[in-house]
Write a protein that holds these residues in place. Structure first.
Motif, short mmCIF file in Angstrom:
data_model
loop_
_atom_site.label_atom_id
_atom_site.label_comp_id
_atom_site.label_asym_id
_atom_site.label_seq_id
_atom_site.Cartn_x
_atom_site.Cartn_y
_atom_site.Cartn_z
N PRO A 222 0.81 -1.22 0.00
CA PRO A 222 0.00 0.00 0.00
C PRO A 222 0.85 1.28 0.00
CG PRO A 222 -0.20 -1.20 2.09
CD PRO A 222 0.66 -2.02 1.21
N ARG A 223 0.46 2.26 -0.84
CA ARG A 223 1.03 3.61 -0.79
C ARG A 223 0.04 4.48 -0.02
NH1 ARG A 223 0.74 0.71 -5.48
NH2 ARG A 223 -0.50 2.29 -6.49
N THR A 224 0.56 5.47 0.66
CA THR A 224 -0.34 6.36 1.40
C THR A 224 -0.39 7.71 0.71
OG1 THR A 224 0.34 5.25 3.41
CG2 THR A 224 -0.79 7.34 3.69
N GLU A 226 -2.02 11.60 1.02
CA GLU A 226 -2.70 12.53 1.92
C GLU A 226 -3.10 13.76 1.11
OE1 GLU A 226 -1.10 12.76 6.08
OE2 GLU A 226 -0.91 14.86 5.46
N ILE A 247 -8.22 5.83 5.19
CA ILE A 247 -7.71 5.44 6.51
C ILE A 247 -7.85 6.55 7.55
CG2 ILE A 247 -6.21 3.49 5.94
CD1 ILE A 247 -3.88 5.27 5.66
N ASP A 248 -8.03 7.79 7.10
CA ASP A 248 -8.21 8.85 8.07
C ASP A 248 -8.95 10.01 7.40
OD1 ASP A 248 -8.04 10.00 10.53
OD2 ASP A 248 -6.05 10.87 10.21
N THR A 255 -6.81 10.95 4.22
CA THR A 255 -5.65 10.05 4.01
C THR A 255 -6.16 8.73 3.44
OG1 THR A 255 -4.68 11.07 5.96
CG2 THR A 255 -3.58 9.11 5.10
N SER A 257 -5.17 4.84 1.60
CA SER A 257 -4.20 3.79 1.33
C SER A 257 -4.55 3.21 -0.04
CB SER A 257 -4.32 2.73 2.43
OG SER A 257 -3.62 1.59 2.04
N THR A 259 -3.67 0.51 -3.19
CA THR A 259 -2.95 -0.69 -3.66
C THR A 259 -3.17 -0.92 -5.16
OG1 THR A 259 -4.84 -1.95 -2.85
CG2 THR A 259 -2.86 -2.00 -1.49
N ARG A 280 3.31 8.90 0.03
CA ARG A 280 4.43 8.17 0.68
C ARG A 280 4.69 6.89 -0.08
NH1 ARG A 280 2.41 9.63 5.67
NH2 ARG A 280 1.58 7.58 6.14
N ASP A 283 4.71 0.93 1.32
CA ASP A 283 5.09 0.55 2.67
C ASP A 283 5.07 -0.97 2.82
OD1 ASP A 283 5.59 0.35 5.28
OD2 ASP A 283 4.00 1.69 5.96
N GLU A 286 3.96 -2.45 6.19
CA GLU A 286 2.51 -2.57 6.40
C GLU A 286 2.00 -3.88 5.75
OE1 GLU A 286 -1.01 -2.06 7.81
OE2 GLU A 286 0.71 -0.87 8.44
#
Ligand SMILES: Nc1ncnc2c1ncn2[C@@H]1O[C@H](COP(=O)(O)OP(=O)(O)OP(=O)(O)O)[C@@H](O)[C@H]1O
Length: 304
Positions: A222-224, A226, A247-248, A255, A257, A259, A280, A283, A286
């Motif tokens: 997963p890349r994040t 924001e 995720i947020d 935010t 995630s 894939t 980001r 990860d 993760e």
């Protein structure tokens, strides 16, 4: 590339306790293969099966095409092994340990051994019981590598090493692989495995849950993303985009995630007109943790 290690549906139980169940993987010559799993997953059991120290209940394994139990002398001559819990003779010095292994391996060329002693700054002249854990581990590393074996089996190799020596260890493993030799590295350290290996298997509760290349896993990881807004955006706008998970969500910030391929998401983002965006890198931690987390099996299974 010839296959150096072959493990085919191998199962080993300990009475009613599981050891490893139906595990399979192959390692090719020159590969650095990672074997990753949480405590009690079955890493050491697998290594002991490869070394012929345990017999399997079912399945088959070969090392250099040989049987680990029947051909253990031949196999042991051609491998270097660093156990997870290094057993040294407390009153003997590092020098005596290295000399002992040199005799067993019929070592004639000491140049490489001396180079390793220097690179890892190994203390040779004091009884090993006076040495720190890291300094004992360095003796174990030199013992495993000094005869340039065709296959290295390393169980938690960097445990106790400081960051500088960990870097030196990474260089050593790369040189070994460049030399066409093979490394099997067991660890529960995600970072160590990411830095070192070409391919890995993750073992959990005695079963292999994934075998893949680091590169392929990284692409799936997963890349994040924001996003910052100066206006209200309905967080449900991202619902239904495949491979995208919210995720947020706070005032002015969302935010995600991701894939999946990023195209459809980028088109939606452009439409929503954020004032800023940060992404980001993939990860891998993760992704690994996901594999670690998936429901645990009980330690005790019904013996058949
Ligand atoms: N000699 C044994 N007798 C009984 N059970 C055993 C034995 N060796 C291993 N097991 C069982 O097999 C499971 C796997 O143990 P193993 O030592 O292979 O895990 P590991 O992945 O190396 O763990 P760690 O990272 O903590 O060293 C253990 O949880 C235990 O139940």
């Amino acid at each position: 590339m010839p296959t150096i290690v072959e493990v085919d549906r191998l199962t080993r139980r300990f009475g009613s306790r599981r050891g490893v169940t139906d595990i399979s993987f192959d390692i090719a010559a020159g590969e650095v293969f990672g074997f990753l799993g949480p405590n009690g997953a079955g890493k050491s059991t697998t290594i002991r099966l490869l070394l012929g120290l345990y017999r399997a209940n079912s399945g088959r394994t070969t090392v250099f095409g040989l049987d680990p139990v029947a051909d253990s002398v031949e196999i042991h001559r051609r491998i270097g092994y660093l156990p997870g819990e290094l057993a040294l003779y407390p009153r003997l010095t590092g020098q005596r340990h290295l000399d002992g292994v040199a005799r067993i391996c019929a070592l004639t060329d000491y140049v490489y051994r001396d180079e390793l002693v220097e690179r890892f700054d190994v203390e040779l002249d004091t009884p090993v019981h006076t040495l720190s854990k890291g300094n004992r581990q360095k003796i174990g590393l030199v013992q495993a590598f000094m005869h340039k074996p065709e296959l290295l089996i390393l169980d938690e190799p960097t445990s106790g090493l400081d960051p500088l020596l960990q870097d030196e260890f990474v260089r050593l493993v790369r040189e070994t692989a460049d030399d066409g030799r093979t490394v099997f590295l067991s660890s529960h350290e995600l970072d160590e495995v990411q830095r070192l290996v070409d391919r890995l298997a993750i073992i959990k509760d005695g079963r292999i849950v994934v075998t893949d290349t680091i590169e392929h896993l990284r692409r799936q990881a997963p890349r994040t993303i924001e996003l910052h807004f100066d206006h209200h955006v309905d967080r449900h706008r991202f619902d239904g985009l495949s491979g995208v998970r919210l995720i947020d969500h706070t005032r002015g910030r969302i935010t995600l995630s991701v894939t999946a391929p990023i195209g459809p998401l980028l088109r939606l983002i452009a439409e929503l007109e954020p004032i800023d965006m940060t992404a980001r890198a993939a990860d891998l931690d993760e992704l690994f943790l996901e594999y670690y987390r998936k429901d645990r099996d009980p330690e005790v299974v019904d013996a058949e």
